[in-house]
Write a protein that holds these residues in place. Structure first.
Motif, PDB file in Angstrom:
ATOM      1  N   SER A 180      26.470  12.293  -2.055  1.00 29.39           N
ATOM      2  CA  SER A 180      25.351  11.554  -1.472  1.00 29.39           C
ATOM      3  C   SER A 180      24.371  12.468  -0.740  1.00 29.39           C
ATOM      4  O   SER A 180      23.249  12.057  -0.452  1.00 29.39           O
ATOM      5  N   THR A 309      20.276   6.951   4.268  1.00 28.61           N
ATOM      6  CA  THR A 309      21.004   7.753   3.291  1.00 28.61           C
ATOM      7  C   THR A 309      22.084   8.589   3.973  1.00 28.61           C
ATOM      8  O   THR A 309      23.156   8.818   3.408  1.00 28.61           O
ATOM      9  N   THR A 312      24.999   6.470   4.269  1.00 32.14           N
ATOM     10  CA  THR A 312      25.663   6.347   2.976  1.00 32.14           C
ATOM     11  C   THR A 312      26.613   7.502   2.719  1.00 32.14           C
ATOM     12  O   THR A 312      27.717   7.311   2.195  1.00 32.14           O
ATOM     13  N   THR A 313      26.206   8.713   3.083  1.00 35.01           N
ATOM     14  CA  THR A 313      27.079   9.881   2.862  1.00 35.01           C
ATOM     15  C   THR A 313      28.390   9.735   3.628  1.00 35.01           C
ATOM     16  O   THR A 313      29.419  10.261   3.209  1.00 35.01           O
ATOM     17  N   ALA A 380      21.556   6.702  -3.812  1.00 39.82           N
ATOM     18  CA  ALA A 380      22.424   7.870  -3.949  1.00 39.82           C
ATOM     19  C   ALA A 380      23.542   7.688  -4.960  1.00 39.82           C
ATOM     20  O   ALA A 380      23.881   8.607  -5.717  1.00 39.82           O
TER      21      ALA A 380
END
Length: 463
Positions: A180, A309, A312-313, A380
């Motif tokens: 991601s 984002t 998200t990682t 991602a």
């Protein structure tokens, strides 16, 4: 020949190499490992640190990717004014990076196959640098278009190679989060273009676009090549050395060494949601919504995208790919529906109506929520899944085709977004809403969960 060399526990270090039938012995000397890969291994020795360092270096590629995408939003008015372009001509400029990316995507798999992941990124950096220089010195549309095409070619190669490289070097428990980082870097590049575009003119901004690739090129000399690519090319000594460096010299890699040997649908739907239309022309969209400080609002969207984002990682290896995709695409559908309704209502209200400004505010909220929910999954994860599910024997071809379809869809969206918005803002976002709703169905019915599984287990399940 002894099969228990350098092994205090008496473990047999001779193992069959999967799919080749050959046998090898694990070496015990770290200096020999480092000699196999050259001086690059002298700077990375620790397990997690070495992998993270590799990811951070190749992440400069998607930062370049994002900067290319974000460049057209803050520069639209100035470029049109300075070079006398029409809206249609600027739309061609904005979309040409996708045309170049399609060509790069077609070539990316074969380039990555024959010269490796590192070599591919080095080749991709050169047209990017030349492209930015061409744009910065442009005095008519021809140089502007040529530069955008060259940038796009480099970005097309980067968009395939970086996710694949990260997936191939990452341990299975870190693969989702590290994968991601690719999209996180894209959003950072977009945000940098938005912010810097407020303070510098479009020619200086183009010169600044050179920086990620000029740093990436020397950085590639300090990271190892993908061990899976080395193994596929039959370079067993280098493969073993690369994997040992990435996993740590104190780690027993014999099990992983023996294991080593749909993306299209997700990548098409990712772009068909209209995300690049929103990001490429966000300033224009905010102006249509009635926001006076549209450039500031655009920078806010860029910052939100980076933060989402980043979340998200962290979540992708905990919550799983499939759940995040369903939540993300559902949120996109609801937010796009809100935007389309707001624009429809604005069209039938007079500007003096107290509800007119309210609809503008709600449409901005919807756009921000759309970008936020897109970044939480759909942005991602398709790249992560693409790099996971492609079988190694056809990864170069299948990856190229998947990336090509992604960029083809992106080109259609960026080429038509300005024209569709001129036709009907509400109608444009209605079309994007339908695509996002279909994405929810697509993920629910056809996308498998790949969290916690090795690449070999995933690919075997598809067989």
């Amino acid at each position: 020949m002894s099969f228990r060399e350098d092994n205090e526990e008496g473990r047999d270090l001779r193992k069959p190499f999967l799919h080749t039938g050959s046998w090898y012995r694990m070496g015990s000397r770290q200096s020999s490992m480092m000699e196999k890969l050259g001086s690059s291994t002298m700077v990375i020795r620790d397990n997690s640190i070495s992998v993270l360092l590799c990811v951070l270096i190749v992440a400069l590629g998607p930062i370049q990717f994002g900067f290319t995408g974000g460049y057209s939003s803050p520069t639209q008015a100035a470029i049109i004014s300075d070079l006398g372009l029409s809206i249609s001509e600027f739309s061609i400029f904005g979309s040409l990076s996708n045309v170049g990316a399609m060509v790069g995507a077609i070539a990316s798999g074969q380039i990555a196959e024959y010269i490796g992941r590192k070599g591919s990124l080095m080749i991709a950096s050169i047209p990017n640098i030349i492209g930015w220089l061409a744009i910065s010195f442009a005095h008519d549309s021809s140089f502007l278009y040529m530069g955008r095409l060259l940038e796009g070619f480099g970005v097309g190669v980067i968009s395939y190679t970086v996710p694949v490289y990260i997936a191939e070097i990452a341990p299975q428990n870190m693969r989702g989060g590290l994968g991601s980082v690719n999209q996180l870097s894209v959003t950072i590049g977009i945000m940098l273009a938005y912010i810097l575009g407020i303070f510098v003119n479009w020619r200086v901004l183009a010169v600044l676009g050179i920086l990620p690739c000029t740093i990436l090129i020397p950085g590639l000399f300090f990271i190892p090549e993908s061990p899976r690519w080395l193994a596929k090319m039959g370079m067993m000594d280098e493969f073993e050395a690369s994997l040992q460096v990435l996993r740590g010299f104190d780690t027993d890699i014999s099990v992983e060494v023996n294991e080593i040997k749909m993306g299209i649908g997700l990548l098409v739907l990712q772009q068909a949601s209209g995300i690049n239309g929103v990001l490429f022309y966000s300033t224009t969209i905010f102006e249509a919504a009635g926001i006076s400080s549209s450039n500031v609002a655009t920078c806010g969207v860029g910052a939100i995208q980076v933060l989402a984002t980043g979340v998200t990682t962290w979540l992708v290896d905990k919550a799983g790919r499939r759940l995040l995709l369903i939540v993300s695409s559902s949120g996109m559908t609801v937010s796009l529906l809100l935007v389309s309704i707001c624009f429809y209502v604005k069209d039938i209200l007079s500007e003096e109506s107290r509800f007119y400004s309210l609809m503008g505010i709600l449409s901005v909220v919807g756009i921000v929520t759309f970008v936020l929910t897109f970044s939480l999954g759909v942005g991602a994860i398709p790249w992560v899944i693409m790099s996971e599910v492609m079988p190694v024997n056809i990864k170069s071809l299948a990856g190229s085709v998947a990336t090509l379809f992604n960029w083809l869809t992106s080109w259609v969206i960026t080429m038509t977004a300005n024209l569709l918005l001129t036709w009907s803002s509400g109608g444009t976002f209605t079309l994007y809403t339908i695509v996002s709703a279909f994405t929810v169905v697509f993920v629910a019915l056809w996308v498998p969960e790949t969290k916690g599984r090795t690449l070999e287990e995933i690919q075997w399940s598809f067989r």
